[in-house]
Design a protein around this motif. Structure first.
Motif, mmCIF file in Angstrom:
data_model
loop_
_atom_site.group_PDB
_atom_site.id
_atom_site.type_symbol
_atom_site.label_atom_id
_atom_site.label_comp_id
_atom_site.label_asym_id
_atom_site.label_seq_id
_atom_site.Cartn_x
_atom_site.Cartn_y
_atom_site.Cartn_z
ATOM 1 N N LEU A 79 0.815 -1.211 0.000
ATOM 2 C CA LEU A 79 0.000 0.000 0.000
ATOM 3 C C LEU A 79 0.854 1.270 0.000
ATOM 4 O O LEU A 79 0.502 2.269 -0.638
ATOM 5 C CB LEU A 79 -0.921 -0.014 1.214
ATOM 6 C CG LEU A 79 -2.071 0.996 1.218
ATOM 7 C CD1 LEU A 79 -3.026 0.702 0.066
ATOM 8 C CD2 LEU A 79 -2.812 0.935 2.553
ATOM 9 N N GLN A 80 1.987 1.232 0.697
ATOM 10 C CA GLN A 80 2.843 2.415 0.745
ATOM 11 C C GLN A 80 3.408 2.781 -0.620
ATOM 12 O O GLN A 80 3.681 3.951 -0.885
ATOM 13 C CB GLN A 80 3.992 2.189 1.726
ATOM 14 C CG GLN A 80 3.570 2.172 3.182
ATOM 15 C CD GLN A 80 4.737 1.878 4.104
ATOM 16 O OE1 GLN A 80 5.531 2.748 4.431
ATOM 17 N NE2 GLN A 80 4.853 0.616 4.508
ATOM 18 N N HIS A 81 3.574 1.782 -1.484
ATOM 19 C CA HIS A 81 4.234 2.021 -2.766
ATOM 20 C C HIS A 81 3.293 1.891 -3.967
ATOM 21 O O HIS A 81 3.692 2.207 -5.088
ATOM 22 C CB HIS A 81 5.426 1.078 -2.913
ATOM 23 C CG HIS A 81 6.432 1.261 -1.814
ATOM 24 N ND1 HIS A 81 7.320 2.310 -1.805
ATOM 25 C CD2 HIS A 81 6.659 0.545 -0.684
ATOM 26 C CE1 HIS A 81 8.068 2.238 -0.703
ATOM 27 N NE2 HIS A 81 7.685 1.175 -0.006
ATOM 28 N N ALA A 82 2.064 1.449 -3.730
ATOM 29 C CA ALA A 82 1.046 1.397 -4.784
ATOM 30 C C ALA A 82 -0.306 1.693 -4.145
ATOM 31 O O ALA A 82 -1.175 0.821 -4.056
ATOM 32 C CB ALA A 82 1.035 0.038 -5.478
ATOM 33 N N PRO A 83 -0.509 2.929 -3.665
ATOM 34 C CA PRO A 83 -1.707 3.235 -2.874
ATOM 35 C C PRO A 83 -3.018 3.094 -3.626
ATOM 36 O O PRO A 83 -4.073 2.967 -3.003
ATOM 37 C CB PRO A 83 -1.482 4.693 -2.447
ATOM 38 C CG PRO A 83 -0.511 5.241 -3.439
ATOM 39 C CD PRO A 83 0.382 4.093 -3.810
ATOM 40 N N GLY A 84 -2.986 3.078 -4.960
ATOM 41 C CA GLY A 84 -4.219 2.943 -5.728
ATOM 42 C C GLY A 84 -4.538 1.533 -6.142
ATOM 43 O O GLY A 84 -5.573 1.293 -6.790
ATOM 44 N N ALA A 85 -3.678 0.575 -5.780
ATOM 45 C CA ALA A 85 -3.911 -0.817 -6.178
ATOM 46 C C ALA A 85 -5.096 -1.406 -5.413
ATOM 47 O O ALA A 85 -5.380 -1.033 -4.266
ATOM 48 C CB ALA A 85 -2.667 -1.658 -5.928
ATOM 49 N N THR A 128 5.817 -1.951 -7.240
ATOM 50 C CA THR A 128 6.419 -1.273 -8.386
ATOM 51 C C THR A 128 5.825 -1.783 -9.691
ATOM 52 O O THR A 128 5.500 -0.995 -10.596
ATOM 53 C CB THR A 128 7.947 -1.489 -8.386
ATOM 54 O OG1 THR A 128 8.496 -0.918 -7.194
ATOM 55 C CG2 THR A 128 8.600 -0.849 -9.600
ATOM 56 N N LEU A 129 5.655 -3.080 -9.808
ATOM 57 C CA LEU A 129 5.081 -3.658 -11.021
ATOM 58 C C LEU A 129 3.622 -3.237 -11.181
ATOM 59 O O LEU A 129 3.170 -2.953 -12.298
ATOM 60 C CB LEU A 129 5.201 -5.177 -10.981
ATOM 61 C CG LEU A 129 6.621 -5.733 -11.004
ATOM 62 C CD1 LEU A 129 6.603 -7.253 -10.916
ATOM 63 C CD2 LEU A 129 7.378 -5.287 -12.232
ATOM 64 N N ALA A 130 2.881 -3.197 -10.072
ATOM 65 C CA ALA A 130 1.487 -2.753 -10.147
ATOM 66 C C ALA A 130 1.411 -1.310 -10.651
ATOM 67 O O ALA A 130 0.551 -0.967 -11.475
ATOM 68 C CB ALA A 130 0.822 -2.874 -8.772
ATOM 69 N N THR A 131 2.324 -0.465 -10.180
ATOM 70 C CA THR A 131 2.351 0.931 -10.622
ATOM 71 C C THR A 131 2.707 1.025 -12.102
ATOM 72 O O THR A 131 2.140 1.833 -12.849
ATOM 73 C CB THR A 131 3.344 1.731 -9.779
ATOM 74 O OG1 THR A 131 2.974 1.637 -8.396
ATOM 75 C CG2 THR A 131 3.359 3.203 -10.193
#
Length: 348
Positions: free
Chosen positions: A170-176, A324-327
């Motif tokens: 969540l910290q690195h892909a908050p919109g996932a 990172t990949l999700a972003t």
């Protein structure tokens, strides 16, 4: 981890080059081949339990590793035990025990227009303040962590692991959009059958999963991926990210070393390889895995307390890469089917 603490587990080749944990006396069999296997191994079989995969329980005097090795023509495999292992406290001060720290500000609340879904296979997730107001929380039903499996009033060694991993994503892909499937116990244990069955159920559920995070793994006697797990990974259409393990060796660690999986090693805050991290040509990328701060849940005598902790291990580097990949998928820069596009990348 010791055999006396976990009934039913067996350490194969202790201290040797093929050391690995297995379920005592168990072989896994593809259901379609069960009649042929039963005919060939009848003298060793005690009973058979059938679900998505057949579990063949052998007589107490039979060694499942030897039985499987002596019958390479049969579609059988040892039921390997996967564990969550965190970094050594001797190496990094925190490591094996999560240390409570002040709770940082919550990640921003975002909803990506085109959903990118991250599936976390772990110990579950608690209603931490970082999560409860997110659109995805609870959509797949309760996945709350079991913090004290043995009922002794003390939180188990890996209690809070899934909640912690969720916070890293969540910290690195908050919109996932985050999904959970509980496959690990609060002692950090699972096995091939459990993981393979979870992957199959998720695939049959029908929802598109863009990234799968696995924070566990195992070594095997023959250094090959357990066949039951390999078949499910081959059928998986998602990007699969897995921790490279904390055994400080180049020996393949499964499922991370599977060709379809992005294997993630850990680095220190200075960017150097963490001494505990798995390494070798099968490791695809690295990410911070030492002194990571994330959401956590602690067991108190009367309730659960939600806050943050500092923890170390490759199981906290893997969700950083998954985020990172999700972003990248969200930004249209990473086709989900091309998992090898991250080889050599470093998520910092």
């Amino acid at each position: 981890m010791h055999t006396h603490a976990h009934a039913g587990l067996h350490l194969h080749d202790p201290g040797g080059p093929t050391e690995s944990w297995i379920r005592r006396g168990e072989l896994l069999v593809d259901r379609s081949a069960l009649p042929r296997v039963e005919a060939a191994l009848g003298r060793w079989i005690d009973r058979v339990e059938v679900s998505s995969h057949a579990v063949m329980r052998l007589r107490s005097d039979a060694d499942p590793v030897r039985v499987a090795a002596d019958h390479p023509d049969l579609p059988v495999s040892v039921n390997h035990v996967h564990t969550v292992m965190v970094g050594s406290p001797i190496l990094h001060g925190t490591g094996a025990t999560p240390v409570p720290v002040p709770l940082p500000p919550a990640p921003p609340v975002e909803v990506w227009d085109e959903p990118v879904t991250v599936l976390i296979l772990d110990t579950g997730v608690d209603p931490h303040p970082w999560f409860v107001d997110r659109h995805w929380f609870g959509e797949w039903g309760p996945r709350q962590e079991i913090l004290d499996l043995d009922g002794d009033g003390v939180a188990d060694q890996q209690a809070g692991h899934g909640t912690f991993v969720t916070g890293v994503v969540l910290q690195h892909a908050p919109g996932a959009t985050i999904r959970h499937h509980r496959v690990l116990t609060s002692h950090g244990l699972t096995d091939d059958r459990t993981v393979a069955s979870a992957l199959r159920r998720v695939r049959e559920h029908g929802e598109r999963i863009d990234v799968v995070v696995m924070t566990f793994g195992c070594h095997t006697p023959d250094d090959q991926c357990p066949p039951v797990l390999a078949r499910e990974l081959d059928a998986c259409e998602s990007v699969v990210v897995a921790a490279a393990g904390n055994t400080a060796t180049t020996r393949p660690f499964w499922p991370a070393a599977h060709p379809k999986v992005v294997a993630v090693g850990a680095t220190t805050p200075d960017g150097d390889p963490a001494p505990f991290s798995g390494r070798g040509p099968w490791v695809d990328t690295t990410a911070p895995g030492v002194d990571i701060v994330s959401s956590h849940v602690r067991l108190t005598p009367t309730s659960r307390t939600y806050g943050a902790a500092r923890w170390s291990g490759t199981s906290f580097a893997a969700p950083r890469v998954a985020a990172t990949l999700a972003t990248e998928i969200h930004n249209g820069r990473f086709p989900g089917s091309h998992v090898r596009g991250v080889r050599g990348a470093d998520s910092r």
